[in-house]
Design a protein around this motif. Structure first.
Motif, PDB file in Angstrom:
ATOM      1  N   PHE A 105     -21.869   1.488   4.399  1.00  0.00           N
ATOM      2  CA  PHE A 105     -20.970   2.630   4.525  1.00  0.00           C
ATOM      3  C   PHE A 105     -19.516   2.178   4.404  1.00  0.00           C
ATOM      4  CE2 PHE A 105     -18.255   5.279   7.269  1.00  0.00           C
ATOM      5  CZ  PHE A 105     -18.363   6.478   6.586  1.00  0.00           C
ATOM      6  N   LEU A 106     -19.156   1.121   5.098  1.00  0.00           N
ATOM      7  CA  LEU A 106     -17.790   0.600   5.028  1.00  0.00           C
ATOM      8  C   LEU A 106     -17.486   0.053   3.635  1.00  0.00           C
ATOM      9  CD1 LEU A 106     -17.671  -1.258   8.471  1.00  0.00           C
ATOM     10  CD2 LEU A 106     -16.712   1.003   7.926  1.00  0.00           C
ATOM     11  N   HIS A 107     -18.464  -0.565   3.016  1.00  0.00           N
ATOM     12  CA  HIS A 107     -18.343  -1.122   1.668  1.00  0.00           C
ATOM     13  C   HIS A 107     -17.962  -0.031   0.670  1.00  0.00           C
ATOM     14  CE1 HIS A 107     -19.317  -4.329  -1.249  1.00  0.00           C
ATOM     15  NE2 HIS A 107     -20.083  -3.490  -1.925  1.00  0.00           N
ATOM     16  N   LEU A 108     -18.485   1.169   0.886  1.00  0.00           N
ATOM     17  CA  LEU A 108     -18.239   2.295  -0.011  1.00  0.00           C
ATOM     18  C   LEU A 108     -16.924   3.004   0.273  1.00  0.00           C
ATOM     19  CD1 LEU A 108     -21.797   3.939   0.006  1.00  0.00           C
ATOM     20  CD2 LEU A 108     -20.762   2.695  -1.912  1.00  0.00           C
ATOM     21  N   THR A 109     -16.407   2.897   1.490  1.00  0.00           N
ATOM     22  CA  THR A 109     -15.333   3.815   1.896  1.00  0.00           C
ATOM     23  C   THR A 109     -14.032   3.158   2.337  1.00  0.00           C
ATOM     24  OG1 THR A 109     -16.206   3.924   4.167  1.00  0.00           O
ATOM     25  CG2 THR A 109     -17.022   5.572   2.590  1.00  0.00           C
ATOM     26  N   LEU A 200     -20.692  -7.144  -8.216  1.00  0.00           N
ATOM     27  CA  LEU A 200     -20.139  -6.513  -9.408  1.00  0.00           C
ATOM     28  C   LEU A 200     -20.104  -4.994  -9.328  1.00  0.00           C
ATOM     29  CD1 LEU A 200     -21.720  -8.714 -12.243  1.00  0.00           C
ATOM     30  CD2 LEU A 200     -19.428  -8.859 -11.256  1.00  0.00           C
ATOM     31  N   ARG A 201     -20.911  -4.391  -8.455  1.00  0.00           N
ATOM     32  CA  ARG A 201     -20.907  -2.938  -8.342  1.00  0.00           C
ATOM     33  C   ARG A 201     -19.623  -2.473  -7.638  1.00  0.00           C
ATOM     34  NH1 ARG A 201     -25.904  -0.538  -9.550  1.00  0.00           N
ATOM     35  NH2 ARG A 201     -27.005  -2.018 -10.906  1.00  0.00           N
ATOM     36  N   PRO A 202     -19.138  -1.254  -7.935  1.00  0.00           N
ATOM     37  CA  PRO A 202     -17.894  -0.773  -7.326  1.00  0.00           C
ATOM     38  C   PRO A 202     -17.968  -0.768  -5.795  1.00  0.00           C
ATOM     39  CG  PRO A 202     -18.593   0.686  -9.100  1.00  0.00           C
ATOM     40  CD  PRO A 202     -19.730  -0.255  -8.845  1.00  0.00           C
ATOM     41  N   HIS A 203     -16.845  -1.105  -5.168  1.00  0.00           N
ATOM     42  CA  HIS A 203     -16.770  -1.101  -3.705  1.00  0.00           C
ATOM     43  C   HIS A 203     -15.303  -1.058  -3.271  1.00  0.00           C
ATOM     44  CE1 HIS A 203     -15.383  -5.283  -3.717  1.00  0.00           C
ATOM     45  NE2 HIS A 203     -16.350  -5.552  -4.577  1.00  0.00           N
ATOM     46  N   THR A 204     -15.073  -0.732  -2.049  1.00  0.00           N
ATOM     47  CA  THR A 204     -13.753  -0.721  -1.404  1.00  0.00           C
ATOM     48  C   THR A 204     -12.674  -0.156  -2.327  1.00  0.00           C
ATOM     49  OG1 THR A 204     -13.510  -3.108  -1.904  1.00  0.00           O
ATOM     50  CG2 THR A 204     -14.323  -2.504   0.276  1.00  0.00           C
ATOM     51  N   VAL A 205     -11.760  -0.983  -2.817  1.00  0.00           N
ATOM     52  CA  VAL A 205     -10.629  -0.471  -3.594  1.00  0.00           C
ATOM     53  C   VAL A 205     -11.046   0.135  -4.935  1.00  0.00           C
ATOM     54  CG1 VAL A 205      -8.950  -1.997  -2.528  1.00  0.00           C
ATOM     55  CG2 VAL A 205     -10.196  -2.791  -4.532  1.00  0.00           C
ATOM     56  N   SER A 206     -12.233  -0.200  -5.441  1.00  0.00           N
ATOM     57  CA  SER A 206     -12.704   0.383  -6.705  1.00  0.00           C
ATOM     58  C   SER A 206     -13.691   1.522  -6.485  1.00  0.00           C
ATOM     59  CB  SER A 206     -13.356  -0.696  -7.587  1.00  0.00           C
ATOM     60  OG  SER A 206     -14.498  -1.247  -6.954  1.00  0.00           O
ATOM     61  N   SER A 207     -13.933   1.879  -5.237  1.00  0.00           N
ATOM     62  CA  SER A 207     -14.835   2.975  -4.908  1.00  0.00           C
ATOM     63  C   SER A 207     -14.168   4.325  -5.137  1.00  0.00           C
ATOM     64  CB  SER A 207     -15.274   2.860  -3.445  1.00  0.00           C
ATOM     65  OG  SER A 207     -16.003   4.007  -3.033  1.00  0.00           O
ATOM     66  N   TRP A 209     -14.398   6.801  -3.077  1.00  0.00           N
ATOM     67  CA  TRP A 209     -14.197   7.472  -1.802  1.00  0.00           C
ATOM     68  C   TRP A 209     -13.310   6.648  -0.881  1.00  0.00           C
ATOM     69  CZ3 TRP A 209     -19.078   6.125  -3.694  1.00  0.00           C
ATOM     70  CH2 TRP A 209     -19.706   7.135  -4.450  1.00  0.00           C
ATOM     71  N   SER A 210     -12.650   7.335   0.018  1.00  0.00           N
ATOM     72  CA  SER A 210     -11.836   6.675   1.035  1.00  0.00           C
ATOM     73  C   SER A 210     -12.186   7.246   2.396  1.00  0.00           C
ATOM     74  CB  SER A 210     -10.343   6.887   0.755  1.00  0.00           C
ATOM     75  OG  SER A 210      -9.562   6.443   1.854  1.00  0.00           O
ATOM     76  N   ILE A 211     -12.377   6.372   3.365  1.00  0.00           N
ATOM     77  CA  ILE A 211     -12.710   6.812   4.715  1.00  0.00           C
ATOM     78  C   ILE A 211     -11.651   7.741   5.275  1.00  0.00           C
ATOM     79  CG2 ILE A 211     -11.619   4.792   5.774  1.00  0.00           C
ATOM     80  CD1 ILE A 211     -14.771   6.633   7.035  1.00  0.00           C
ATOM     81  N   ASP A 212     -10.412   7.585   4.823  1.00  0.00           N
ATOM     82  CA  ASP A 212      -9.323   8.412   5.330  1.00  0.00           C
ATOM     83  C   ASP A 212      -9.440   9.862   4.877  1.00  0.00           C
ATOM     84  OD1 ASP A 212      -8.052   6.172   6.584  1.00  0.00           O
ATOM     85  OD2 ASP A 212      -7.323   5.556   4.610  1.00  0.00           O
ATOM     86  N   CYS A 213     -10.267  10.132   3.873  1.00  0.00           N
ATOM     87  CA  CYS A 213     -10.432  11.491   3.347  1.00  0.00           C
ATOM     88  C   CYS A 213     -11.762  12.120   3.767  1.00  0.00           C
ATOM     89  CB  CYS A 213     -10.332  11.476   1.825  1.00  0.00           C
ATOM     90  SG  CYS A 213      -8.757  10.883   1.195  1.00  0.00           S
ATOM     91  N   ILE A 214     -12.568  11.396   4.510  1.00  0.00           N
ATOM     92  CA  ILE A 214     -13.879  11.908   4.930  1.00  0.00           C
ATOM     93  C   ILE A 214     -13.813  12.320   6.401  1.00  0.00           C
ATOM     94  CG2 ILE A 214     -16.334  11.391   5.202  1.00  0.00           C
ATOM     95  CD1 ILE A 214     -16.045   9.319   2.986  1.00  0.00           C
ATOM     96  N   GLU A 215     -14.045  13.583   6.675  1.00  0.00           N
ATOM     97  CA  GLU A 215     -14.005  14.082   8.049  1.00  0.00           C
ATOM     98  C   GLU A 215     -15.400  14.354   8.610  1.00  0.00           C
ATOM     99  OE1 GLU A 215     -11.350  13.995   9.820  1.00  0.00           O
ATOM    100  OE2 GLU A 215     -10.206  13.309   8.066  1.00  0.00           O
ATOM    101  N   ALA A 216     -16.368  14.523   7.731  1.00  0.00           N
ATOM    102  CA  ALA A 216     -17.735  14.790   8.183  1.00  0.00           C
ATOM    103  C   ALA A 216     -18.699  14.310   7.119  1.00  0.00           C
ATOM    104  CB  ALA A 216     -17.935  16.283   8.445  1.00  0.00           C
ATOM    105  N   LEU A 217     -19.897  13.947   7.553  1.00  0.00           N
ATOM    106  CA  LEU A 217     -20.939  13.499   6.638  1.00  0.00           C
ATOM    107  C   LEU A 217     -22.119  14.458   6.705  1.00  0.00           C
ATOM    108  CD1 LEU A 217     -20.854   9.687   7.505  1.00  0.00           C
ATOM    109  CD2 LEU A 217     -20.142  10.713   5.325  1.00  0.00           C
ATOM    110  N   MET A 313     -24.953  10.566   1.342  1.00  0.00           N
ATOM    111  CA  MET A 313     -24.101  11.168   2.365  1.00  0.00           C
ATOM    112  C   MET A 313     -22.633  11.069   1.976  1.00  0.00           C
ATOM    113  SD  MET A 313     -26.077   9.723   5.743  1.00  0.00           S
ATOM    114  CE  MET A 313     -24.807  10.191   6.922  1.00  0.00           C
ATOM    115  N   VAL A 314     -22.231   9.906   1.502  1.00  0.00           N
ATOM    116  CA  VAL A 314     -20.843   9.705   1.096  1.00  0.00           C
ATOM    117  C   VAL A 314     -20.524  10.552  -0.136  1.00  0.00           C
ATOM    118  CG1 VAL A 314     -19.200   8.016   0.198  1.00  0.00           C
ATOM    119  CG2 VAL A 314     -20.675   7.413   2.112  1.00  0.00           C
TER     120      VAL A 314
END
Length: 341
Positions: A105-109, A200-207, A209-217, A313-314
């Motif tokens: 989850f953190l890896h994605l957001t 090699l798959r997208p993550h963090t800065v290349s994802s 989504w941003s955790i700062d923009c997610i209020e609910a899952l 979910m993300v």
């Protein structure tokens, strides 16, 4: 010349690494989430030679109790810390039950290239040969390593460094409980983090989504395949209000004939259906085990069911694809996400 040590923040959330047994031989039966993070850190004095370490207790619970609330709270706290110029990396002590899920989850957001490392233990600190102190020391080594920058969220356990995307727990008690289908990214030897490959798959800065923009899952459920499974299982999941169902199918995402009608009905109600596999590795091929195009279903690719759940979910948290009325293009967008991430 004096070496400037990096500043690492250690976040405690509980788990076996914070546990205590009645005796030193209690390696599997013990009380979880007892010790505060400061006491855990104090047991690893050598870590002070690696980094300037601050510690804070965010939760004190077994990770089997983590839900969306904990994921969002933890993610937003880490995001705040990573924006600070005086923070170079973050280490999270975590129960091993769902550590791989939190890591993914953190890896994605998380929108940062600073190192974030999750660590736990299979034996509590009170047990003979507890793995907790060395695991924590190694995690701090990795978080302090310049080589960890930009590699996304990592999980360190048993001297190995794993990417959050791939790693899963495969044993209830062995110290080598965590493994990745494509192998670890590297190892920690004598206080040195040695990397041999990068995710090699997208993550963090290349994802996307941003955790700062997610209020609910949104709620996404998993149905585990077994011989003789009945449609009532699918109906119960639909009635619970999920936005998507991940079907942890047999083999290459095979669906028993008695479930096809129920899963198609779920899709007709706006609930996305994702075919994954219960095998633990391999690729579920789109239009392989089932005609996904005809049914408007999704295929999870090589991702295990519980991580495909998190990815859905993300993805659905910022998409209209989870609403009752949706276009076929939403399925195409979600399939791209499952394919790319």
């Amino acid at each position: 010349m004096t070496n400037i040590k990096p500043n690492i923040v250690l976040i405690g959330t509980g788990g076996t690494i914070a546990g205590r047994g009645d005796s030193s031989v209690n390696a599997s039966a013990y009380d979880c989430s007892i010790l505060p993070i400061e006491e855990i850190l104090a047991s690893v004095e050598a870590a002070a030679d690696i980094a300037n370490i601050g510690a804070e207790q965010l939760f004190q619970m077994g990770s089997e109790n983590f839900d969306s609330e904990q994921l969002l709270t933890l993610g937003k706290r880490i995001s705040t810390l990573l924006r600070r110029e005086d923070v170079d990396g973050v280490v999270i002590t975590h129960g091993t039950d769902t550590m791989e899920e939190t890591a993914y989850f953190l890896h994605l957001t998380l929108d940062s290239d600073k190192p974030v490392v999750l660590v736990g233990s299979m034996r509590p600190p009170s047990a003979l040969s507890s793995d907790g102190p060395l695991n924590l020391y190694n995690a701090i080594v990795v978080a302090a390593s310049p080589q960890a920058t930009g590699k996304g969220v990592l999980l360190v356990c048993n001297d190995e460094i794993h990417t959050a995307r791939d790693v899963s727990k495969h044993s209830t008690f062995k110290l080598e409980a965590f493994s990745s289908p494509y192998g670890p990214l590297g190892v920690v030897v004598e206080g040195r983090a040695l990397f041999y490959r990068a995710p090699l798959r997208p993550h963090t800065v290349s994802s996307e989504w941003s955790i700062d923009c997610i209020e609910a899952l949104p709620e996404v459920g998993i149905v585990y395949a077994h011989g003789g499974i009945r449609p009532a299982t699918i109906k119960a999941m639909c009635d619970s209000g999920v936005a998507a169902i991940v079907y942890a199918a047999t083999g290459n995402g095979n669906v028993a004939r008695q479930l096809i009608g129920s899963l198609r009905q779920a899709r007709s109600k706006g609930i996305h259906v994702v075919r994954a596999s219960r095998t633990g590795s391999g690729i579920v091929v789109r239009n392989g085990g089932q005609p996904d195009d005809d049914y408007d279903w999704l295929a999870a690719g090589d991702q295990v069911a519980h991580k495909a759940r998190l990815l859905m979910m993300v993805a659905l948290s910022t998409s209209a694809a989870g609403s009752a009325q949706h276009a076929r293009s939403d399925t195409a967008a979600l399939q791209r996400i499952l394919q790319e991430y």
